[in-house]
Scaffold this active site. Structure first.
Site, PDB file in Angstrom:
ATOM      1  N   ASN A 162       0.759  -1.220  -0.133  1.00 31.36           N
ATOM      2  CA  ASN A 162      -0.188  -0.192  -0.094  1.00 31.36           C
ATOM      3  C   ASN A 162       0.813   1.184  -0.065  1.00 31.36           C
ATOM      4  OD1 ASN A 162       0.686  -0.201   2.811  1.00 31.36           O
ATOM      5  ND2 ASN A 162      -0.907   1.298   3.024  1.00 31.36           N
ATOM      6  N   HIS A 173       4.933   6.309  -6.524  1.00 33.68           N
ATOM      7  CA  HIS A 173       4.896   4.910  -5.629  1.00 33.68           C
ATOM      8  C   HIS A 173       6.493   4.928  -5.196  1.00 33.68           C
ATOM      9  CE1 HIS A 173       1.200   3.083  -7.109  1.00 33.68           C
ATOM     10  NE2 HIS A 173       1.189   3.920  -7.996  1.00 33.68           N
TER      11      HIS A 173
END
Length: 184
Positions: free
Chosen positions: A30, A41
């Protein structure tokens, strides 16, 4: 970033870097708070995803999190098992992992990457109800998509060094391309 800015990021969604027909769709557990705050990310400076991706031969140079969209040029993408940002993965419930696994399977069925690479074997085990899964290729498939469980690249995962992690990522790259030369 200030602690207040990071905390405010909890409600932000980090967009997937995806396309149909990818060679490998990498899947984090996550987003961390830094990733949620930046929209990139694996954005925390101590995260080893970007160095490992390069060292394993997936990318010709080490990309920065802000360059994540370049992954599509290499037939690669990134998503997460759970979309909710948190400071640590242990803040997530098993229910969130199971629902995330269900949604991830739907995404994979739609996009049809050749490989789904889940970076975090514990998250994989919970999300896909596979308590005995180990690092490496899995027997399970989603449609025609093969699955590989990778070590979590978080700096908190000290059991795996940068080198041993790069070796495992390189095993995936070789399986995905049939190429052991280190060039993607």
């Amino acid at each position: 970033m200030t602690p207040q800015e990071l905390e405010a990021a909890r409600d932000r969604i980090v967009p997937d870097v995806i396309a149909g027909g990818l060679s490998v769709l990498f899947c984090g557990i996550n987003p961390g708070l830094m990733s949620a705050a930046t929209g990139h990310h694996f954005a925390r400076p101590g995260n080893r995803f970007w160095p490992v991706l390069h060292r394993s031969g997936f990318t010709p140079r080490q990309l920065k999190p802000s360059e994540q969209d370049e992954l599509l040029d290499y037939g690669l993408g990134i998503t997460n098992v759970v979309a909710r940002a948190s400071a640590r993965a242990d803040e997530l419930s098993d229910e969130e992992f199971r629902e995330g696994g269900r949604l991830l399977a739907l995404k994979v069925e739609r996009l049809r990457p050749r490989w789904l690479a889940v970076a975090g074997v514990t998250a994989y085990r919970t999300a896909f109800h596979d308590p005995k899964a180990r690092i490496g290729p899995q027997d399970r498939m989603i449609g025609d998509t093969r699955i590989w469980a990778l070590p979590n690249p978080s700096g908190l995962n000290a059991h795996w060094t940068l080198q041993t992690m790069a070796e495992e990522f390189a095993r995936l790259r070789e399986a995905a391309t049939g190429d052991s030369t280190g060039t993607w």
